[in-house]
Design an enzyme around this catalytic site. Structure first.
Site, PDB file in Angstrom:
ATOM      1  N   SER A  76      -2.762   1.123  -2.320  1.00 62.42           N
ATOM      2  CA  SER A  76      -1.326   1.029  -1.694  1.00 62.42           C
ATOM      3  C   SER A  76      -1.018   1.803  -0.521  1.00 62.42           C
ATOM      4  O   SER A  76       0.173   1.727  -0.160  1.00 62.42           O
ATOM      5  CB  SER A  76      -0.504   1.245  -3.040  1.00 62.42           C
ATOM      6  OG  SER A  76      -0.527   0.150  -3.780  1.00 62.42           O
ATOM      7  N   LYS A  79       0.333   0.117   2.243  1.00 59.21           N
ATOM      8  CA  LYS A  79       1.503  -0.635   2.415  1.00 59.21           C
ATOM      9  C   LYS A  79       2.676   0.129   3.565  1.00 59.21           C
ATOM     10  O   LYS A  79       3.256  -0.564   4.130  1.00 59.21           O
ATOM     11  CB  LYS A  79       2.150  -0.505   1.136  1.00 59.21           C
ATOM     12  CG  LYS A  79       1.447  -1.514   0.115  1.00 59.21           C
ATOM     13  CD  LYS A  79       2.050  -1.183  -1.326  1.00 59.21           C
ATOM     14  CE  LYS A  79       1.377  -2.126  -2.273  1.00 59.21           C
ATOM     15  NZ  LYS A  79       1.797  -1.632  -3.776  1.00 59.21           N
ATOM     16  N   TYR A 201      -3.111  -9.090   2.023  1.00 57.04           N
ATOM     17  CA  TYR A 201      -2.733  -8.160   0.965  1.00 57.04           C
ATOM     18  C   TYR A 201      -4.191  -7.324   0.781  1.00 57.04           C
ATOM     19  O   TYR A 201      -4.299  -6.018   0.674  1.00 57.04           O
ATOM     20  CB  TYR A 201      -1.912  -8.649   0.270  1.00 57.04           C
ATOM     21  CG  TYR A 201      -1.530  -7.590  -0.931  1.00 57.04           C
ATOM     22  CD1 TYR A 201      -0.884  -6.463  -0.569  1.00 57.04           C
ATOM     23  CD2 TYR A 201      -2.074  -7.473  -2.287  1.00 57.04           C
ATOM     24  CE1 TYR A 201      -0.447  -5.338  -1.643  1.00 57.04           C
ATOM     25  CE2 TYR A 201      -1.824  -6.513  -3.109  1.00 57.04           C
ATOM     26  CZ  TYR A 201      -1.178  -5.529  -2.776  1.00 57.04           C
ATOM     27  OH  TYR A 201      -0.784  -4.432  -3.833  1.00 57.04           O
ATOM     28  N   TYR A 253       6.162   4.882  -6.806  1.00 61.18           N
ATOM     29  CA  TYR A 253       6.452   4.071  -8.180  1.00 61.18           C
ATOM     30  C   TYR A 253       7.679   4.833  -9.064  1.00 61.18           C
ATOM     31  O   TYR A 253       8.420   5.588  -8.587  1.00 61.18           O
ATOM     32  CB  TYR A 253       5.420   3.273  -8.641  1.00 61.18           C
ATOM     33  CG  TYR A 253       4.488   2.839  -7.575  1.00 61.18           C
ATOM     34  CD1 TYR A 253       4.940   1.831  -6.591  1.00 61.18           C
ATOM     35  CD2 TYR A 253       3.068   3.453  -7.391  1.00 61.18           C
ATOM     36  CE1 TYR A 253       3.921   1.471  -5.635  1.00 61.18           C
ATOM     37  CE2 TYR A 253       2.342   2.964  -6.534  1.00 61.18           C
ATOM     38  CZ  TYR A 253       2.662   2.163  -5.497  1.00 61.18           C
ATOM     39  OH  TYR A 253       1.762   1.539  -4.774  1.00 61.18           O
ATOM     40  N   VAL A 271      -3.870   3.694  -5.869  1.00 55.46           N
ATOM     41  CA  VAL A 271      -4.875   3.497  -7.022  1.00 55.46           C
ATOM     42  C   VAL A 271      -6.599   3.861  -6.658  1.00 55.46           C
ATOM     43  O   VAL A 271      -7.163   4.131  -7.631  1.00 55.46           O
ATOM     44  CB  VAL A 271      -4.988   2.111  -8.077  1.00 55.46           C
ATOM     45  CG1 VAL A 271      -3.562   1.980  -8.699  1.00 55.46           C
ATOM     46  CG2 VAL A 271      -5.230   1.029  -7.078  1.00 55.46           C
TER      47      VAL A 271
HETATM   48  O1  DON Z   1      -2.379  -4.798  -5.725  1.00 58.67           O
HETATM   49  C1  DON Z   1      -2.958  -3.984  -6.478  1.00 58.67           C
HETATM   50  O2  DON Z   1      -2.678  -3.513  -7.788  1.00 58.67           O
HETATM   51  C2  DON Z   1      -3.683  -2.814  -5.482  1.00 58.67           C
HETATM   52  N1  DON Z   1      -4.503  -3.319  -4.638  1.00 58.67           N
HETATM   53  C3  DON Z   1      -2.929  -1.740  -5.139  1.00 58.67           C
HETATM   54  C4  DON Z   1      -2.042  -0.879  -6.054  1.00 58.67           C
HETATM   55  C5  DON Z   1      -1.896   0.464  -5.920  1.00 58.67           C
HETATM   56  O3  DON Z   1      -2.407   1.178  -5.072  1.00 58.67           O
HETATM   57  C6  DON Z   1      -0.808   1.170  -6.493  1.00 58.67           C
HETATM   58  N2  DON Z   1      -0.777   2.491  -6.339  1.00 58.67           N
HETATM   59  N3  DON Z   1      -0.675   3.454  -6.895  1.00 58.67           N
END
Ligand code: DON
Length: 317
Positions: A76, A79, A201, A253, A271
């Site tokens: 993420s 982003k 994405y 978040y 993540v």
């Molecule tokens: O879309 C997802 O679930 C992952 N590619 C990215 C989520 C993420 O990194 C949330 N971060 N804490």
């Protein structure tokens, strides 16, 4: 020893190398506590016992400790890069399609989308990032190459890649993202086919970068939108300020309030266990440790940033 000179503050002597060594030792007992993300199968293989941290100062120096040179999946954190490209392409019209409020919900939650008619709360939750990805797709013939070139230039590292195995692993199991993107599309808030939006994405999330890469790559946000090396504008100072505001309020978040309370820097987590933080006009700091807390943020990484804020006295508050 570095001399930091920035508006509104005293000259501050900070021995970054010593501070990073101290933090490395202090957080060692926390490294491996928490859980490595397993919902993207390829990420589950990453060893939990890694820890790296890097600081990039606006006078062009880099300080590293631990596994700071090891590339990992930035997830993420990407982003922020795509948001930069979307704002550049669409300007303030982006805000007709995505909000600017913290969600207070998990990054992959569906609940607010229905009552808010397919306008995601902010660009840093997954649904918001799908809208941002849609804008980047619409404004570039080869969006993936465009993003990769942008990130390589920001990181000053032509070796940055998107890991096709991680992207494929997420595509094969990305039912939640598919649900979110289809739902957003049902409200008319995606122009491109859902498959294309998700493909872009998943590839942006699969960028592999080290703490050193990330610290360098985020410098434009600490430097009022300018590249530190060339002095050239990457994005306007006004947009850099606003991206930082979004990182502070939405970048971690539903833990963003707690993060501001404990750490006090605009920051973005992923993540993969990475977190990047900005100290406007001073430096960037990136940390990585793969095991996550229950909100999806690196457990040892957040503790390290909390100590960094305390030891440097650089919290923005
Ligand atoms: O879309 C997802 O679930 C992952 N590619 C990215 C989520 C993420 O990194 C949330 N971060 N804490």
């Amino acid at each position: 020893m570095s001399l930091v000179d920035h508006p509104g503050r005293q000259h501050v002597h900070i021995d970054h190398a010593a501070i990073l060594r101290q933090i490395h030792a202090e957080v060692a007992p926390l490294v491996g506590q928490g859980k490595v993300a397993a919902y993207i199968p390829r990420l589950a293989d990453v060893p939990a016992n890694r820890f790296g941290m890097a600081v990039a100062t606006l006078d062009g120096r880099l300080f590293e400790v631990g596994d700071a040179a090891e590339p990992f999946s930035i997830q993420s954190i990407s982003k922020v890069f795509s948001l930069t490209l979307a704002l550049e392409a669409l300007g303030p019209d982006l805000w007709k399609r995505v909000g600017r409020e913290p969600s207070g919900s998990a990054f992959n939650s569906l609940v607010q989308l229905e009552s808010e008619k397919g306008i995601p709360r902010n660009p840093l939750i997954n649904a918001g990032a799908h809208v941002v990805a849609d804008v980047v797709l619409s404004s570039n013939r080869n969006a993936r190459e465009h993003l990769l070139a942008f990130v390589r230039e920001r990181a000053d590292n032509p070796g940055v890649i998107m890991d096709a195995e991680v992207a494929g692993s997420e595509r094969d199991t990305g039912f939640r993202n598919a649900a979110l993107a289809n739902f957003v599309r049902s409200f008319g808030n995606l122009d491109n086919p859902v498959e294309q939006v998700l493909d872009f994405y998943f590839h942006q999330c699969a960028l592999q970068m080290s703490c050193a890469d990330l610290a360098r790559a985020f410098v434009y946000l600490a430097n009022r939108g300018r590249c530190q090396r060339s002095g050239k504008s990457v994005i306007s100072a006004g947009l850099a300020k606003r991206i930082n505001a979004l990182m502070l309020t939405c970048g971690t978040y539903d833990a963003a309030g707690e993060f501001a309370f404990r750490v006090g820097f605009p920051a973005k987590s992923g993540v993969g266990g990475g977190i990047v933080a900005i100290v406007p006009n001073v430096l960037t700091v990136a940390v990585w440790s793969p095991a996550l807390d229950d909100k999806g943020n690196s457990l040892a990484g957040a503790a390290a940033l909390e100590r960094f804020a305390a030891l440097t006295g650089l919290s923005i508050f």
